[in-house]
Motif scaffolding. Sequence first.
Motif, mmCIF file in Angstrom:
data_model
loop_
_atom_site.group_PDB
_atom_site.id
_atom_site.type_symbol
_atom_site.label_atom_id
_atom_site.label_comp_id
_atom_site.label_asym_id
_atom_site.label_seq_id
_atom_site.Cartn_x
_atom_site.Cartn_y
_atom_site.Cartn_z
ATOM 1 N N UNK A 280 0.838 -1.204 0.000
ATOM 2 C CA UNK A 280 0.000 0.000 0.000
ATOM 3 C C UNK A 280 0.876 1.259 0.000
ATOM 4 N N UNK A 281 0.406 2.272 -0.702
ATOM 5 C CA UNK A 281 1.149 3.542 -0.781
ATOM 6 C C UNK A 281 0.862 4.342 0.480
ATOM 7 N N UNK B 154 4.369 8.242 -5.553
ATOM 8 C CA UNK B 154 5.434 7.388 -6.088
ATOM 9 C C UNK B 154 6.030 7.993 -7.360
ATOM 10 N N UNK B 155 7.309 7.765 -7.529
ATOM 11 C CA UNK B 155 7.980 8.191 -8.754
ATOM 12 C C UNK B 155 7.573 7.237 -9.880
ATOM 13 N N UNK C 268 4.993 11.278 -18.594
ATOM 14 C CA UNK C 268 4.531 12.665 -18.493
ATOM 15 C C UNK C 268 5.467 13.602 -19.261
ATOM 16 N N UNK C 269 6.756 13.390 -19.136
ATOM 17 C CA UNK C 269 7.705 14.236 -19.859
ATOM 18 C C UNK C 269 7.582 14.030 -21.367
ATOM 19 N N UNK C 270 7.401 12.781 -21.804
ATOM 20 C CA UNK C 270 7.203 12.526 -23.231
ATOM 21 C C UNK C 270 5.929 13.204 -23.728
#
Length: 190
Positions: free
Chosen positions: A94-95, A101-102, A124-126
């Motif tokens: 579990x987070x 999280x990366x 996301x960068x792409x």
Amino acid sequence: MSVWSSLRAAAGAAGRAAGAGVGAAAAGGSRAKFSVSAIALSGAPGNSFRITPSRWQWHKFKDMLHYYVVVGAIPATLIILYSNIFIGPAELTPIPENYTPKYWEYERHPITRFIYRYIMHSAQQDYEKYLHYLYEENEKALLRQLEAQIKLKMGERGDYQAYYYRPVTAKYIRAFKESHEETVNRIGDD
């Protein structure tokens, strides 16, 4: 007739003419005549010096193959074995709250996580790079439309030779056109 058979014939003729050959020198003859063809063809019949293609390229290929296996494949295999045996695949947990999280933490295998973290870009960068590309292309299209409109207006008015070349100030051309139109309206076309 091949080269070797002609050499054998020449060596036989030279040995008969001289009366002594390789065998005579071995038997203790005082003065033996040696020729290259007699030495090359001495020995049992059929045993002669064979010319073969070079195997240098094959040996060089094997050397380079062994070198790159030692330099590349063995360390890669050791790294893969280490990561699979001692680190192993990631397990879902579990987070915790207040933690984002990366993007590389979503990958299961440690080598894939390493590649995503240090070599590849995030999704996301792409996506943002693609959006910037679309923005730049849209700006170029708008500039091309504006340029087409400017050329159309220049063609309609005829006050500039081209939009990048201005030999005189356009206000005087416009003033002259207006005064000419006023004159034509007052006097007429005659």
